[in-house]
Design a protein around this motif. Structure first.
Motif, short mmCIF file in Angstrom:
data_model
loop_
_atom_site.label_atom_id
_atom_site.label_comp_id
_atom_site.label_asym_id
_atom_site.label_seq_id
_atom_site.Cartn_x
_atom_site.Cartn_y
_atom_site.Cartn_z
N ASP A 167 -1.23 -11.77 4.19
CA ASP A 167 -2.33 -12.26 4.13
C ASP A 167 -2.47 -13.44 5.30
O ASP A 167 -1.92 -14.36 5.07
N ASP A 180 -6.82 -5.22 -0.57
CA ASP A 180 -6.93 -5.37 -2.12
C ASP A 180 -7.65 -6.43 -2.30
O ASP A 180 -7.61 -7.43 -1.82
N THR A 237 -3.01 -2.90 4.18
CA THR A 237 -3.67 -2.55 3.04
C THR A 237 -4.78 -3.60 2.63
O THR A 237 -4.55 -4.79 2.91
N GLY A 275 0.89 -1.26 0.03
CA GLY A 275 0.11 0.14 0.12
C GLY A 275 0.92 1.25 0.16
O GLY A 275 2.03 1.40 0.51
#
Length: 134
Positions: free
Chosen positions: A60, A89, A87, A22
Motif C-alpha cells: 500500500d 480493498d 488489488t 487479490g
C-alpha cells in the motif's frame, strides 16, 4: 514499469507474509507465472528492496511511505511508485466490543471523520499522501 501482472513475469516480487494480493495475483502465482520473495513485514521488504534482493515490492502506497519516513528518514526519494493497482480493498477500523468505552470511541471517530470530510481536510491529507509528503 508494468501495466498487467504478465508484465511482472521474470521479475522477483517482494510480498509480505499474510497479505492477500487479490485473486488475479494468486492465480498467476499458483500458475507459476510470478516469482515472489516473502518478508515478515513491510519494513523488511523495504530493506530487501534496498539491498537488491528483488526487483519490485507490492505494498500500500501510504503504508509504505509511512514506513519509509518512520524507519528511513530522507529515503523516500530513492523509490518510485507505479500507479497500477494489483488489488484494491477497503480498509476498516475495528474496535473490540468487549472493551469498555469503545462505543464512545466509534462515535468520536465518526464525528471526526464527518468534520474532516466536510471541511476538506481529508482530501488534503489524501492528496499530500499521494504526493509522498507523509
Amino acid at each position: 514499469d508494468w501495466t498487467t501482472l504478465d508484465d511482472m513475469a521474470g521479475k522477483t516480487i517482494g510480498v509480505t507474509d499474510g497479505y492477500f494480493y487479490g485473486n488475479e495475483f494468486q492465480e498467476a502465482l499458483d500458475a507459476g507465472k510470478l516469482t515472489v520473495e516473502v518478508a515478515s513485514d513491510d519494513a523488511a521488504n523495504l530493506r530487501k528492496l534496498v539491498g537488491g534482493r528483488f526487483d519490485v515490492m507490492l505494498g500500500d502506497k501510504n503504508v509504505t511511505i509511512f514506513s519509509l519516513i518512520q524507519d528511513h528518514p530522507g529515503s523516500a526519494d530513492l523509490f518510485t511508485f507505479n500507479p497500477a493497482i494489483v488489488t484494491a480493498d477497503p480498509l476498516h477500523l475495528l474496535f473490540g466490543k468487549a472493551m469498555a468505552g469503545n462505543e464512545e470511541l466509534v462515535a468520536l471517530f465518526d464525528k471526526g471523520m464527518q468534520v474532516i470530510q466536510s471541511n476538506g481536510t481529508l482530501d488534503q491529507i489524501l492528496k499530500d499522501a499521494e504526493e509522498g509528503k507523509y
